[in-house]
Enzyme design. Sequence first.
Site, PDB file in Angstrom:
ATOM      1  N   ASN A  47      -4.651  37.492 -30.569  1.00 50.22           N
ATOM      2  CA  ASN A  47      -3.665  36.558 -31.126  1.00 50.22           C
ATOM      3  C   ASN A  47      -2.271  36.843 -30.553  1.00 50.22           C
ATOM      4  O   ASN A  47      -2.123  37.647 -29.632  1.00 50.22           O
ATOM      5  CB  ASN A  47      -3.669  36.648 -32.659  1.00 50.22           C
ATOM      6  CG  ASN A  47      -3.247  38.027 -33.164  1.00 50.22           C
ATOM      7  OD1 ASN A  47      -2.647  38.819 -32.430  1.00 50.22           O
ATOM      8  ND2 ASN A  47      -3.555  38.312 -34.419  1.00 50.22           N
TER       9      ASN A  47
ATOM     10  N   GLN B   3     -15.408  21.695 -25.393  1.00 50.53           N
ATOM     11  CA  GLN B   3     -14.126  22.331 -25.129  1.00 50.53           C
ATOM     12  C   GLN B   3     -13.172  22.144 -26.308  1.00 50.53           C
ATOM     13  O   GLN B   3     -12.473  23.069 -26.723  1.00 50.53           O
ATOM     14  CB  GLN B   3     -13.514  21.706 -23.870  1.00 50.53           C
ATOM     15  CG  GLN B   3     -12.689  22.629 -23.043  1.00 50.53           C
ATOM     16  CD  GLN B   3     -13.470  23.864 -22.635  1.00 50.53           C
ATOM     17  OE1 GLN B   3     -12.934  24.952 -22.741  1.00 50.53           O
ATOM     18  NE2 GLN B   3     -14.712  23.742 -22.207  1.00 50.53           N
TER      19      GLN B   3
ATOM     20  N   HIS C  20     -13.014  24.383 -29.595  1.00 46.90           N
ATOM     21  CA  HIS C  20     -12.496  25.756 -29.579  1.00 46.90           C
ATOM     22  C   HIS C  20     -11.224  25.891 -30.400  1.00 46.90           C
ATOM     23  O   HIS C  20     -11.002  26.900 -31.072  1.00 46.90           O
ATOM     24  CB  HIS C  20     -12.161  26.191 -28.144  1.00 46.90           C
ATOM     25  CG  HIS C  20     -13.309  26.833 -27.434  1.00 46.90           C
ATOM     26  ND1 HIS C  20     -13.870  28.004 -27.860  1.00 46.90           N
ATOM     27  CD2 HIS C  20     -14.001  26.472 -26.330  1.00 46.90           C
ATOM     28  CE1 HIS C  20     -14.864  28.342 -27.041  1.00 46.90           C
ATOM     29  NE2 HIS C  20     -14.968  27.422 -26.106  1.00 46.90           N
TER      30      HIS C  20
ATOM     31  N   SER D 232      -8.214  26.853 -24.080  1.00 51.73           N
ATOM     32  CA  SER D 232      -9.224  26.489 -23.092  1.00 51.73           C
ATOM     33  C   SER D 232      -9.079  25.038 -22.622  1.00 51.73           C
ATOM     34  O   SER D 232      -8.494  24.202 -23.310  1.00 51.73           O
ATOM     35  CB  SER D 232     -10.598  26.695 -23.733  1.00 51.73           C
ATOM     36  OG  SER D 232     -11.583  26.831 -22.754  1.00 51.73           O
TER      37      SER D 232
ATOM     38  N   GLN E  15      -1.278  47.299 -33.239  1.00 47.90           N
ATOM     39  CA  GLN E  15      -1.496  48.740 -33.411  1.00 47.90           C
ATOM     40  C   GLN E  15      -2.656  49.226 -32.535  1.00 47.90           C
ATOM     41  O   GLN E  15      -2.626  50.357 -32.019  1.00 47.90           O
ATOM     42  CB  GLN E  15      -1.706  49.103 -34.897  1.00 47.90           C
ATOM     43  CG  GLN E  15      -2.865  48.423 -35.606  1.00 47.90           C
ATOM     44  CD  GLN E  15      -2.503  47.049 -36.183  1.00 47.90           C
ATOM     45  OE1 GLN E  15      -1.548  46.398 -35.722  1.00 47.90           O
ATOM     46  NE2 GLN E  15      -3.259  46.598 -37.172  1.00 47.90           N
TER      47      GLN E  15
ATOM     48  N   GLU F 162      -9.051  25.162 -15.838  1.00 51.94           N
ATOM     49  CA  GLU F 162      -9.840  26.373 -16.055  1.00 51.94           C
ATOM     50  C   GLU F 162     -11.307  26.095 -15.712  1.00 51.94           C
ATOM     51  O   GLU F 162     -11.938  26.825 -14.960  1.00 51.94           O
ATOM     52  CB  GLU F 162      -9.702  26.783 -17.525  1.00 51.94           C
ATOM     53  CG  GLU F 162     -10.460  28.037 -17.890  1.00 51.94           C
ATOM     54  CD  GLU F 162     -10.503  28.261 -19.404  1.00 51.94           C
ATOM     55  OE1 GLU F 162     -10.182  27.325 -20.169  1.00 51.94           O
ATOM     56  OE2 GLU F 162     -10.882  29.372 -19.822  1.00 51.94           O
ATOM     57  N   HIS F 163     -11.854  25.012 -16.283  1.00 48.50           N
ATOM     58  CA  HIS F 163     -13.242  24.612 -16.025  1.00 48.50           C
ATOM     59  C   HIS F 163     -13.248  23.236 -15.377  1.00 48.50           C
ATOM     60  O   HIS F 163     -12.589  22.320 -15.866  1.00 48.50           O
ATOM     61  CB  HIS F 163     -14.031  24.497 -17.336  1.00 48.50           C
ATOM     62  CG  HIS F 163     -14.054  25.747 -18.158  1.00 48.50           C
ATOM     63  ND1 HIS F 163     -13.340  25.874 -19.322  1.00 48.50           N
ATOM     64  CD2 HIS F 163     -14.713  26.915 -17.984  1.00 48.50           C
ATOM     65  CE1 HIS F 163     -13.564  27.081 -19.848  1.00 48.50           C
ATOM     66  NE2 HIS F 163     -14.392  27.739 -19.059  1.00 48.50           N
TER      67      HIS F 163
ATOM     68  N   GLU G 250      16.602  49.932  10.712  1.00 53.11           N
ATOM     69  CA  GLU G 250      16.813  49.789   9.271  1.00 53.11           C
ATOM     70  C   GLU G 250      17.765  50.861   8.731  1.00 53.11           C
ATOM     71  O   GLU G 250      17.975  50.950   7.518  1.00 53.11           O
ATOM     72  CB  GLU G 250      15.462  49.826   8.525  1.00 53.11           C
ATOM     73  CG  GLU G 250      14.613  48.593   8.826  1.00 53.11           C
ATOM     74  CD  GLU G 250      13.309  48.516   8.024  1.00 53.11           C
ATOM     75  OE1 GLU G 250      12.974  49.498   7.327  1.00 53.11           O
ATOM     76  OE2 GLU G 250      12.639  47.472   8.104  1.00 53.11           O
TER      77      GLU G 250
ATOM     78  N   TYR H 251      -9.998  44.828 -25.943  1.00 48.00           N
ATOM     79  CA  TYR H 251      -9.652  44.328 -27.271  1.00 48.00           C
ATOM     80  C   TYR H 251     -10.594  43.186 -27.641  1.00 48.00           C
ATOM     81  O   TYR H 251     -10.793  42.261 -26.861  1.00 48.00           O
ATOM     82  CB  TYR H 251      -8.200  43.827 -27.309  1.00 48.00           C
ATOM     83  CG  TYR H 251      -7.809  43.482 -28.720  1.00 48.00           C
ATOM     84  CD1 TYR H 251      -7.341  44.467 -29.575  1.00 48.00           C
ATOM     85  CD2 TYR H 251      -7.984  42.196 -29.223  1.00 48.00           C
ATOM     86  CE1 TYR H 251      -7.041  44.180 -30.890  1.00 48.00           C
ATOM     87  CE2 TYR H 251      -7.687  41.900 -30.542  1.00 48.00           C
ATOM     88  CZ  TYR H 251      -7.209  42.902 -31.375  1.00 48.00           C
ATOM     89  OH  TYR H 251      -6.935  42.628 -32.681  1.00 48.00           O
TER      90      TYR H 251
ATOM     91  N   ASP I  51     -20.305  29.534 -20.313  1.00 47.38           N
ATOM     92  CA  ASP I  51     -19.749  30.328 -21.418  1.00 47.38           C
ATOM     93  C   ASP I  51     -20.663  31.485 -21.782  1.00 47.38           C
ATOM     94  O   ASP I  51     -20.206  32.506 -22.307  1.00 47.38           O
ATOM     95  CB  ASP I  51     -19.575  29.459 -22.676  1.00 47.38           C
ATOM     96  CG  ASP I  51     -18.410  28.507 -22.553  1.00 47.38           C
ATOM     97  OD1 ASP I  51     -17.538  28.743 -21.693  1.00 47.38           O
ATOM     98  OD2 ASP I  51     -18.373  27.509 -23.305  1.00 47.38           O
TER      99      ASP I  51
ATOM    100  N   HIS J  41      13.555  58.787   8.055  1.00 54.86           N
ATOM    101  CA  HIS J  41      12.289  58.173   8.458  1.00 54.86           C
ATOM    102  C   HIS J  41      12.027  58.466   9.934  1.00 54.86           C
ATOM    103  O   HIS J  41      10.933  58.903  10.318  1.00 54.86           O
ATOM    104  CB  HIS J  41      12.330  56.657   8.233  1.00 54.86           C
ATOM    105  CG  HIS J  41      12.047  56.242   6.818  1.00 54.86           C
ATOM    106  ND1 HIS J  41      12.804  56.639   5.755  1.00 54.86           N
ATOM    107  CD2 HIS J  41      11.078  55.438   6.296  1.00 54.86           C
ATOM    108  CE1 HIS J  41      12.320  56.102   4.636  1.00 54.86           C
ATOM    109  NE2 HIS J  41      11.266  55.365   4.942  1.00 54.86           N
TER     110      HIS J  41
END
Lengths: 430, 430
Positions: A214, A259, A262, A237, A191, A327-328, A415, A130, A361, A420
């Site tokens: 989103n 950063q 963003h 981020s 969709q 993250e970074h 068990e 996506y 990046d 088995h």
Amino acid sequence: MPVRLSSRDPDFAARFEVLLAAKRESAADVEAAVRAILDDVRRRGDSALLDYTERFDRHRPVADALKIGEAEIEEAVAACDRPTLDALAFARDRIEAFHARQRPRDERYEDALGVELGSRWTAVEAVGLYVPGGQASYPSSVLMNAVPAKVAGVPRLVVAVPTPDGVLNPLVLAAARLADVDEIYRVGGAQAVAALAYGTETIQPVAKIVGPGNAYVAAAKRIVFGTVGIDMIAGPSEVLVVADGANDPDWIAADLLAQAEHDSAAQSILVTDDPALADAVEAAVARQLATLPRGEVARASWRDNGAIVVVGDLSEAPPIVDRIAPEHLEIATDDPDSLFSRIRNAGSAFLGRYTPEVIGDYVGGPNHVLPTARSARFSSGLSVLDFVKRTSVLRLGPESLRQLAPAAIALAEAEGLGAHARSVAIRLNR
Amino acid sequence: MPVRLSSRDPDFAARFEVLLAAKRESAADVEAAVRAILDDVRRRGDSALLDYTERFDRHRPVADALKIGEAEIEEAVAACDRPTLDALAFARDRIEAFHARQRPRDERYEDALGVELGSRWTAVEAVGLYVPGGQASYPSSVLMNAVPAKVAGVPRLVVAVPTPDGVLNPLVLAAARLADVDEIYRVGGAQAVAALAYGTETIQPVAKIVGPGNAYVAAAKRIVFGTVGIDMIAGPSEVLVVADGANDPDWIAADLLAQAEHDSAAQSILVTDDPALADAVEAAVARQLATLPRGEVARASWRDNGAIVVVGDLSEAPPIVDRIAPEHLEIATDDPDSLFSRIRNAGSAFLGRYTPEVIGDYVGGPNHVLPTARSARFSSGLSVLDFVKRTSVLRLGPESLRQLAPAAIALAEAEGLGAHARSVAIRLNR
């Protein structure tokens, strides 16, 4: 003003907990709306896709063509300027070279009891990527998602991208072509996720869906998870910069703002042992904000989510970094590895004064799809491993079965699983 | 009677789709109840755990001791019989040996432009392992979850296990001890998941939660995902046996029933090119059912979810297997590898006539926590990789930055991110 903490303050622990617990994202509750869209696409297929495209993207594809054809792609790529295309190709090559080393190896061996064991890796048969439309439609993200899939050997890689008002993003198409994407469809939102997961007349279903989106896209991915695999759901981020007093405050300020620009929900944190650097960076941020195209976004992010943590000594940084699990992570010191070796939790590390996170990046090579919101405590950035899966292999003969059978039967009986036990025992009588 | 399909039938494709689409599990909607429990534990901590234990497990721990102490563990282990303990230790050793080969390697290298790159793996700092109580409290599952975590180097591994009516399962404690589990708590259900995710006075929070559980546990894991990592949510077990006519029908029937006895929602499928074998296996299943302790469960599973697919030639099997993507795949032929090499989707493969799937449940070495419900199309069984995470590493100097800067700046500008461009450009002026 960002919050300022000092590890010397008596209330440091409490204030640090507040920083950790702060929620930067309020997910809109779109689940009911998304479920309705998913059901509709499942039922009506292409017609539903075309209707939603008309409604949300304000156009109906010419001749109802959901697939973006070769000629359109050619035309779009021809419209891109050469230096940007060259930069994309340069990035593609570097991402490919880094990820090629991540291909896992099959193995097959026989152990001391004559049991043959192994692991075999295969690529996911079809993957949907996506790509968001509008502002957040980043060609670099197309490369970061598509290249590892192709390095993994995914035979069918499909892009879904909305075209608001019918407008294509030529650089997204160029990136998809550079990354050897197999099919591109002009459809977005929940969709698109439905089409990728369930299939329609035009779009064959895939086995896994990756890529940012989103709130609607994220909710749709959560719902179709199980029917198909999904990647992580990325949050805003973050960067955490560990810096000693020898840094140029303007460089550090630029990194924090990269950063922050963003998203107003992004977070930039500075950890330093030098209160004077902390002051100088704050001043530099204020100065640089004045001339930033996306200054308003960056200002809101720095004001609402920024933080400066002053420590007595940089040796205090590792446990702080591990709690935040950024993250970074930038470590701007002369000997960054000595700190890095004591840090457990970070998505991606940028070592030394000449490694701004922005290189990662685009053109560093490592992936820029990374765990956010403290999830680096338990997860990793996107890699070739996300596009392959492992089948374990076992092969016994009459003799090796005889070696393993008594323990297997004992455990099956303990068990309470009689069938088995029988399935092993029945093979011992020959 | 299980369904019988033949690839020669004109309606084969349609009937196969029905088989694929059949839902064997109806998840109870327990989300609201689970959310209330999670909130309560988050607010009231240990008191909430003790209250829920009293309510759901019908006992209050002596002196409110949630932690199971050393003495209790010793006592429980002493009560286990020696052959079963030996079998557990044998299984532990084999699982450990197989998983030790899965430890990923760090790397660090310099590329042609002088850029230093790398990947560094670290263990998750703390992991919680949920172990169900009652019927499904399997010591083998404790080993299968705990051993890979310890092989990965997880420093803190915590077990939560309900003790209905205050009764401990000694073999579960023995398995936990054999696997070097660090802490064990007598708490189950959604409340246990809440305690592991959020922490209480007694239980420190973990970063990841693994292990099977009922609908409440599964719902709780889904909700806390994000705060902590989770493993896959496992569905009912499945086996697909590919068998030629040279098999002993009793052996194949025993394998189908071993799967079926787990759960009436379990699924056993036989794919064969020999209609006579299909008949003989069906007859053998009926015979063996009569003498099975868990015959009722197995009978329901085979009747409601079992299937026999007769193909004209075994070369038709690989695409059928790939569509089903079974958790367990047995290939009972003389040359199983020639078929296996043409199959993409399976959680675990058992090759040849002497490799009943049950060996993999206990002592084979590979993990028995595997993708169900067709998720082997996009995911893998549990492994050491589930207990580690990767930090990518990048380090540039002034010269290598100069090599990468133009492309990074070009892409930042193409994406409209001015602060990104500045964070690179500002370092070029020295």
